[in-house]
Write an enzyme that holds these catalytic residues in place. Structure first.
Site, PDB file in Angstrom:
ATOM      1  N   ASP A  41       0.843  -1.197   0.358  1.00 11.85           N
ATOM      2  CA  ASP A  41      -0.320  -0.065   0.077  1.00 11.85           C
ATOM      3  C   ASP A  41       0.982   1.240   0.101  1.00 11.85           C
ATOM      4  OD1 ASP A  41       0.777  -0.243   2.431  1.00 11.85           O
ATOM      5  OD2 ASP A  41      -1.156  -0.674   3.529  1.00 11.85           O
TER       6      ASP A  41
ATOM      7  N   GLU B   1      -9.550  -1.515   5.311  1.00 15.02           N
ATOM      8  CA  GLU B   1      -9.899  -1.514   6.295  1.00 15.02           C
ATOM      9  C   GLU B   1     -11.574  -2.269   6.697  1.00 15.02           C
ATOM     10  OE1 GLU B   1      -8.693   0.007   8.652  1.00 15.02           O
ATOM     11  OE2 GLU B   1      -7.787   2.378   8.390  1.00 15.02           O
TER      12      GLU B   1
ATOM     13  N   ASP C 288      -7.541  -3.095  14.478  1.00 18.03           N
ATOM     14  CA  ASP C 288      -8.936  -3.043  14.089  1.00 18.03           C
ATOM     15  C   ASP C 288      -9.106  -4.346  13.448  1.00 18.03           C
ATOM     16  OD1 ASP C 288      -7.941  -1.839  11.840  1.00 18.03           O
ATOM     17  OD2 ASP C 288      -9.273  -0.544  11.791  1.00 18.03           O
TER      18      ASP C 288
END
Ligand code: GLP
Length: 267
Positions: A72, A148, A141
């Site tokens: 990324d 995400e 997370d």
């Protein structure tokens, strides 16, 4: 899925580095090169990069015949920006080893045509015959790369909006939270799962909840790391702290199952 729980972060990192080096060496010995390696940024892989540099300096591995694809990159940061993932990779790894600059692939977060940039990245991976080993970290997370929570588990390379949790976590590396880009280009969960082998390295207590969901939770787009459950050759390598939220029975199961495989690979 395999889970290797090492006593410390250092032991986990050394194990992963030596595993990568052994895979590169065996691929090149069989004349199957180049070896195609997917790589992450973040604090987690720093110990792996340090060990790979050491192994290179000792002549135990070479990256001359390795092609790399990074996971990324932030949108809007030029390659020479100290917080860009281009800068991170060259500073912490590439400039210390013999990788050929033309074999290094990192998404261009400054691209004018984002869709074209992402599409061409997928094409380049395909032209390289796919990724042999994708190493990743995990966000607190449960995100992998910048996929995400609630990202499609079939996603391909594209632009993603970062969550507040990720922005806050990554702001530690910027002068001010307002400087953290709000978007990034990232390989998809599907792109990662296409690799022949996927290793997720997780260290420290703040990854414990993510590992609980990855290993004991359901296959679920809320914790994109859980997609590893569907990979035929997926492995989580962690330290004791990151294993802190696992049930005692799960912990004991993997400690016992992997007890003969905890020694780093011989090179
Ligand atoms: C970022 C990166 C991820 C990385 C995660 C965790 O969001 N895009 O690839 O796994 O941070 O970073 P760290 O290793 O610093 O905890």
């Amino acid at each position: 899925m395999r889970v290797l729980i090492h006593p410390t972060e250092r032991e986990a990192s050394v194990w992963v580095a030596r595993h990568i080096a052994a895979r590169i060496n065996s691929c090149l010995k069989q004349g199957d090169g180049p070896f195609v390696l997917g790589l992450p940024t973040g604090t987690t892989p720093l110990g792996v990069y340090r060990e790979l540099i050491r192994l290179y300096e000792q002549g135990k591995v070479s990256f001359a015949n390795v092609v790399t694809f990074n996971m990324d990159e932030y949108v809007g940061l030029p390659a020479d920006h100290p917080q860009s993932y281009h800068y991170f990779m060259w500073e912490n790894f590439f400039r210390h080893v013999d990788v050929r600059p033309e074999n290094v692939n990192i998404l261009n977060g400054m691209a004018k045509d984002i869709a074209l940039e992402c599409g061409e990245y997928e094409e380049k991976i395909a032209e390289a015959d796919g990724i042999d080993l994708f190493l990743g970290g995990v966000g607190s997370d449960g995100h992998i790369a910048f996929n995400e929570p609630f990202s499609s588990l079939a996603s391909r390379t594209r632009m993603k909006t970062l969550t507040d949790e990720t922005i806050v976590a990554n702001s530690r590396l910027f002068n001010d939270i307002s400087e953290v880009p709000r978007t990034a280009l990232t390989v998809g969960v599907g792109t990662i799962l296409d690799a022949d082998e996927v290793i997720i390295l997780a260290t420290g207590f703040n990854k414990a909840r993510a590992l609980h969901h990855a290993i004991e939770g359901s296959y679920n787009h809320q914790w994109t790391v859980s997609a590893l459950q569907t990979h035929r050759n997926g492995m989580i390598v962690c330290d004791e702290d990151a294993a802190n939220e696992l049930q005692v029975s799960t912990y004991r199961y993997f400690k016992n199952l992997e007890k003969d495989h905890m020694a780093p690979a011989e090179l």
